[in-house]
Structures are given as structure tokens and as C-alpha cells.
Design a protein around this motif. Structure first.
Motif, PDB file in Angstrom:
ATOM      1  N   PHE A   1      -5.509  73.784   5.980  1.00 23.57           N
ATOM      2  CA  PHE A   1      -6.192  74.811   5.195  1.00 23.57           C
ATOM      3  C   PHE A   1      -7.668  74.894   5.576  1.00 23.57           C
ATOM      4  O   PHE A   1      -8.197  75.982   5.806  1.00 23.57           O
ATOM      5  CB  PHE A   1      -6.045  74.520   3.692  1.00 23.57           C
ATOM      6  CG  PHE A   1      -6.777  75.500   2.823  1.00 23.57           C
ATOM      7  CD1 PHE A   1      -6.282  76.769   2.621  1.00 23.57           C
ATOM      8  CD2 PHE A   1      -7.977  75.145   2.214  1.00 23.57           C
ATOM      9  CE1 PHE A   1      -6.962  77.686   1.825  1.00 23.57           C
ATOM     10  CE2 PHE A   1      -8.658  76.049   1.408  1.00 23.57           C
ATOM     11  CZ  PHE A   1      -8.141  77.322   1.219  1.00 23.57           C
ATOM     12  N   ASP A   2      -8.326  73.735   5.655  1.00 23.14           N
ATOM     13  CA  ASP A   2      -9.743  73.699   6.035  1.00 23.14           C
ATOM     14  C   ASP A   2      -9.954  74.359   7.394  1.00 23.14           C
ATOM     15  O   ASP A   2     -10.862  75.173   7.567  1.00 23.14           O
ATOM     16  CB  ASP A   2     -10.260  72.260   6.091  1.00 23.14           C
ATOM     17  CG  ASP A   2     -10.323  71.596   4.726  1.00 23.14           C
ATOM     18  OD1 ASP A   2     -10.114  72.274   3.700  1.00 23.14           O
ATOM     19  OD2 ASP A   2     -10.577  70.377   4.694  1.00 23.14           O
TER      20      ASP A   2
ATOM     21  N   GLN B   1     -25.672  74.467   7.653  1.00 24.21           N
ATOM     22  CA  GLN B   1     -25.654  75.842   7.147  1.00 24.21           C
ATOM     23  C   GLN B   1     -24.228  76.384   7.073  1.00 24.21           C
ATOM     24  O   GLN B   1     -23.852  77.031   6.093  1.00 24.21           O
ATOM     25  CB  GLN B   1     -26.505  76.747   8.035  1.00 24.21           C
ATOM     26  CG  GLN B   1     -27.990  76.510   7.886  1.00 24.21           C
ATOM     27  CD  GLN B   1     -28.794  77.269   8.927  1.00 24.21           C
ATOM     28  OE1 GLN B   1     -28.432  77.305  10.099  1.00 24.21           O
ATOM     29  NE2 GLN B   1     -29.892  77.849   8.494  1.00 24.21           N
ATOM     30  N   ILE B   2     -23.435  76.100   8.098  1.00 22.68           N
ATOM     31  CA  ILE B   2     -22.046  76.553   8.102  1.00 22.68           C
ATOM     32  C   ILE B   2     -21.276  75.862   6.969  1.00 22.68           C
ATOM     33  O   ILE B   2     -20.535  76.513   6.229  1.00 22.68           O
ATOM     34  CB  ILE B   2     -21.391  76.287   9.476  1.00 22.68           C
ATOM     35  CG1 ILE B   2     -22.072  77.162  10.541  1.00 22.68           C
ATOM     36  CG2 ILE B   2     -19.892  76.550   9.417  1.00 22.68           C
ATOM     37  CD1 ILE B   2     -21.705  76.824  11.970  1.00 22.68           C
ATOM     38  N   GLN B   3     -21.494  74.558   6.819  1.00 24.43           N
ATOM     39  CA  GLN B   3     -20.832  73.824   5.743  1.00 24.43           C
ATOM     40  C   GLN B   3     -21.207  74.417   4.385  1.00 24.43           C
ATOM     41  O   GLN B   3     -20.344  74.608   3.524  1.00 24.43           O
ATOM     42  CB  GLN B   3     -21.210  72.347   5.790  1.00 24.43           C
ATOM     43  CG  GLN B   3     -20.481  71.509   4.750  1.00 24.43           C
ATOM     44  CD  GLN B   3     -20.976  70.082   4.702  1.00 24.43           C
ATOM     45  OE1 GLN B   3     -22.177  69.833   4.734  1.00 24.43           O
ATOM     46  NE2 GLN B   3     -20.061  69.140   4.628  1.00 24.43           N
TER      47      GLN B   3
ATOM     48  N   ASP C   1     -16.282  67.253  11.114  1.00 22.85           N
ATOM     49  CA  ASP C   1     -15.090  68.062  11.361  1.00 22.85           C
ATOM     50  C   ASP C   1     -15.469  69.464  11.816  1.00 22.85           C
ATOM     51  O   ASP C   1     -14.873  70.019  12.743  1.00 22.85           O
ATOM     52  CB  ASP C   1     -14.209  68.143  10.114  1.00 22.85           C
ATOM     53  CG  ASP C   1     -13.578  66.808   9.747  1.00 22.85           C
ATOM     54  OD1 ASP C   1     -13.326  66.001  10.666  1.00 22.85           O
ATOM     55  OD2 ASP C   1     -13.341  66.576   8.548  1.00 22.85           O
ATOM     56  N   ILE C   2     -16.468  70.036  11.166  1.00 21.66           N
ATOM     57  CA  ILE C   2     -16.926  71.378  11.548  1.00 21.66           C
ATOM     58  C   ILE C   2     -17.471  71.352  12.969  1.00 21.66           C
ATOM     59  O   ILE C   2     -17.116  72.200  13.801  1.00 21.66           O
ATOM     60  CB  ILE C   2     -17.995  71.895  10.554  1.00 21.66           C
ATOM     61  CG1 ILE C   2     -17.355  72.131   9.181  1.00 21.66           C
ATOM     62  CG2 ILE C   2     -18.660  73.173  11.081  1.00 21.66           C
ATOM     63  CD1 ILE C   2     -18.345  72.385   8.066  1.00 21.66           C
ATOM     64  N   ALA C   3     -18.315  70.380  13.270  1.00 20.41           N
ATOM     65  CA  ALA C   3     -18.901  70.278  14.611  1.00 20.41           C
ATOM     66  C   ALA C   3     -17.828  70.081  15.676  1.00 20.41           C
ATOM     67  O   ALA C   3     -17.876  70.700  16.746  1.00 20.41           O
ATOM     68  CB  ALA C   3     -19.915  69.134  14.654  1.00 20.41           C
TER      69      ALA C   3
END
Length: 78
Positions: free
Chosen positions: A7-8, A36-38, A51-53
Motif C-alpha cells: 500500500f505504501d 518534504q515528500i514524506q 524507504d522513500i529514498a
């Protein structure tokens, strides 16, 4: 991959559909830090910065120095 991670990842990919990977020489370049994205995703998912990176890197997005000399992802609006 568990359902939460799936889902994430889906939410992050939907978010990134609005942004193409950019280059510093692009006219319409946008710099966003992972934080900022988080923050922009926080209403939908609790996704860690690492995880985002990792996802951004795997999808071909590059890091550069923003105008204020901070490392940030180089994006372009789609």
C-alpha cells in the motif's frame, strides 16, 4: 512484501506519477527533500525516509543540490 508495504509503495508511486525525474539543467526543475515528500504523504501513509529514498533511487530519480545547497531529489512536473 506485506500488504502495508504494498500500500505504501502504491501511494508513493501514485504521488510520483505527478513528477518526472529531472536534471539540474531542466527549466522547470523542482527540488524536494525526502523529508518534504514524506510530509506530503503523511496524511495517507506512514512511510520511512529510507524507504522513500530507496524507492526514488530504484525508480531512477537523482539527487542534486537545491538552490539553498541542500541535497534534494531533482523532479519535474509531469
Amino acid at each position: 512484501m506485506n500488504k502495508k508495504a504494498e500500500f505504501d509503495e502504491t501511494i508513493l508511486i501514485r504521488y510520483l506519477e505527478h513528477y518526472l525525474p529531472g536534471k539540474p539543467s531542466d527549466e522547470r526543475v523542482i527540488y524536494k527533500t525526502t523529508q518534504q515528500i514524506q510530509d506530503e504523504l503523511a496524511d495517507m501513509v506512514e512511510m520511512g525516509i529510507n524507504d522513500i529514498a530507496r524507492h526514488l533511487h530504484e525508480l531512477g530519480y537523482e539527487v542534486g543540490l537545491s538552490p539553498d545547497n541542500r541535497p534534494a531529489w531533482i523532479l519535474m512536473e509531469h
